[in-house]
Design an enzyme around this catalytic site. Structure first.
Site, PDB file in Angstrom:
ATOM      1  N   CYS A   1      -4.677   2.341  -3.819  1.00 29.91           N
ATOM      2  CA  CYS A   1      -3.463   2.863  -3.167  1.00 29.91           C
ATOM      3  C   CYS A   1      -2.286   1.914  -3.366  1.00 29.91           C
ATOM      4  CB  CYS A   1      -3.699   3.114  -1.678  1.00 29.91           C
ATOM      5  SG  CYS A   1      -4.942   4.377  -1.357  1.00 29.91           S
TER       6      CYS A   1
ATOM      7  N   ASP B   1       3.048  -4.327   7.941  1.00 35.20           N
ATOM      8  CA  ASP B   1       1.746  -3.677   7.816  1.00 35.20           C
ATOM      9  C   ASP B   1       0.674  -4.742   8.008  1.00 35.20           C
ATOM     10  OD1 ASP B   1      -0.657  -2.597   6.978  1.00 35.20           O
ATOM     11  OD2 ASP B   1       0.086  -1.830   5.073  1.00 35.20           O
TER      12      ASP B   1
ATOM     13  N   HIS C   1       0.861  -1.176   0.000  1.00 38.40           N
ATOM     14  CA  HIS C   1       0.000   0.000   0.000  1.00 38.40           C
ATOM     15  C   HIS C   1       0.902   1.233   0.000  1.00 38.40           C
ATOM     16  CE1 HIS C   1      -2.817   2.979   1.696  1.00 38.40           C
ATOM     17  NE2 HIS C   1      -3.805   2.162   1.378  1.00 38.40           N
TER      18      HIS C   1
ATOM     19  N   LYS D   1     -10.826  -1.182  10.020  1.00 38.20           N
ATOM     20  CA  LYS D   1     -10.960  -2.372   9.182  1.00 38.20           C
ATOM     21  C   LYS D   1     -11.355  -3.594   9.999  1.00 38.20           C
ATOM     22  CE  LYS D   1      -7.493  -0.639   5.912  1.00 38.20           C
ATOM     23  NZ  LYS D   1      -8.413  -0.178   4.872  1.00 38.20           N
TER      24      LYS D   1
ATOM     25  N   GLN E   1      -4.571  -5.549   6.818  1.00 32.91           N
ATOM     26  CA  GLN E   1      -5.494  -6.517   6.229  1.00 32.91           C
ATOM     27  C   GLN E   1      -5.430  -7.881   6.912  1.00 32.91           C
ATOM     28  OE1 GLN E   1      -7.734  -5.622   4.118  1.00 32.91           O
ATOM     29  NE2 GLN E   1      -6.934  -3.601   3.616  1.00 32.91           N
TER      30      GLN E   1
END
Length: 412
Positions: free
Chosen positions: A370, A206, A129, A232, A209
């Site tokens: 993104c 990261d 991202h 999220k 997700q």
């Protein structure tokens, strides 16, 4: 338990009823919400927790000794403790912030910027991202460091052999997604971090997700930094966290200055607070974190193993149904995949397709997500993306495919 038992151990229809927004109609059609990688929907328990805070407990944290101030501080710190247990980390190593973008910038400006020098290198992957690319570019520009890119194989997996070959002595930091927001690729972050650690390279993961969809044990991953976004994972927007090893937090200078991050201010100099508060300047999103604590409670009660099994089951149905539609190109077929599917339909622009699907009540994402470098890798300006969550249904998948076929006829 096996995956089938896990998925069927929960009354998913009852779970879906916890999400009030999913009952609405769009353009006169029942809503089919397939955009959870963008933001997750909120259960009633989260909405009620935020409402209750503002109705009964609203005050600033760590500022007052009156009852409301104490209640607000206790609720805020309780959310930190819940999130720490959810991630299997220490609460005093967890910085609460607005989300993954802030968390990654915190690492960039507070860890990387003071340390990197000309000749040093940062490695990122092609699937990142923008939030896990641009901060490192900015730091590289200011320090003279360089950026190296780890590429993908033909399936959409990280090419691990090429990645490890990039981890040469000048590399100081490796930044990688746990789960791709475009391809759904689940990276073997534990193995990647182990290889980086053997070479003395600091790792940033990261987890945006991953946290909403998988059972996490950040301590076992072995990274140096792990970032998540609350909205999220069924929580309010403007919430998230950075986990960092205690030794890093102790050595890093503050990123922002102001209230809460100090012990004492004199014009001759300031004494900073202990981590993690050293990095939490100003009034935080207190109600948001109360809501995130409720979201963590909700997900924990469901059981993340059940969530993962349910989404695996939905993904299998989705892939089978989509494969029966002519003219569809699916991007990526990684060995381990989350419930995220990027696709295009022959002869249709992604934005046109998403707009027409919206008229059928189907919400998907269109655009570059993104992730411009990943779009460049596939030679397309944009894709459509359907991202599922445990509150979706098999019937919604069938409704999506019916709508897709209808729209495809209109565009033919």
């Amino acid at each position: 338990m096996n995956a089938v038992t896990d998925a069927t151990a929960v009354d998913w229809a009852r779970v879906r009823a916890d999400f009030p927004l999913l009952t609405r109609e769009v353009h006169g059609k029942p809503l089919v919400y397939f955009d959870s990688a963008n933001t997750g929907q909120k259960p009633e328990a989260v909405i009620e927790a935020v409402d209750d805070f503002y109705r009964r407990h609203n005050a600033n944290v760590s500022r007052a000794v009156h009852a409301l101030g104490t209640e607000a501080t206790e609720a805020y710190e309780a959310a930190r403790a819940k999130l720490a247990r959810f991630l299997n980390v220490r609460a005093d190593e967890l910085v609460l912030c607005s989300g993954t973008t802030f968390a990654l910038n915190l690492v960039a400006y507070s860890w990387a910027l003071p340390r990197l020098r000309p000749g040093d290198a940062i490695v990122v992957s092609r699937m990142e991202h923008h939030a896990n690319i641009v901060p490192w570019q900015l730091v590289a520009e200011r320090t003279g460091a360089t950026l190296k890119v780890a590429e993908l194989d033909e399936r959409g997996d990280l090419d691990l052999e090429r990645l490890y070959a990039l981890l040469t002595p000048e590399v100081r930091l490796l930044a990688v997604a746990h789960v791709s927001n475009v391809l759904g690729t689940v990276n073997p972050v534990r193995e990647i971090c182990r290889e980086a650690r053997r070479r003395g390279i600091v790792t940033v993961v990261d987890g945006s997700q991953a946290a909403p969809h998988r059972a996490l044990d950040v301590a076992a991953i072995g990274c140096d930094f792990y970032a998540i976004t609350g909205h999220k994972m069924c929580g309010p927007t403007g919430t998230g966290a950075l986990w960092a090893r205690r030794e890093h937090l102790a050595a890093m200078p503050p990123f922002l200055g102001g209230g809460e991050m100090i012990k004492e201010v004199r014009f001759e100099g300031t004494v900073y607070n202990e981590p993690p508060h050293k990095f939490e300047a100003g009034t935080p999103n207190i109600a948001g974190f109360v809501g995130l604590g409720a979201a963590v409670d909700y997900l924990s009660a469901l059981g993340m193993a059940h969530v993962e099994a349910r989404e695996r089951e939905l993904l299998a149905h989705f892939n089978e149904a989509l494969a029966a539609v002519e003219g569809v190109r699916v991007f990526g077929a990684p060995r381990e995949k989350a419930a995220v599917v990027s696709f295009l339909v022959e002869g249709a622009h992604a934005h046109d397709l998403a707009t027409l699907l919206d008229l059928e009540g189907v919400a998907i994402r269109s655009g570059h997500h993104c992730a411009h470098p990943l779009m460049q890798h596939f030679g397309v300006p944009a894709t459509c993306r359907a991202s599922l969550a445990f509150y979706n249904t098999h019937e919604e998948i069938d409704a999506f495919v019916a709508a897709l076929r209808k729209v495809r006829r209109l565009l033919a």
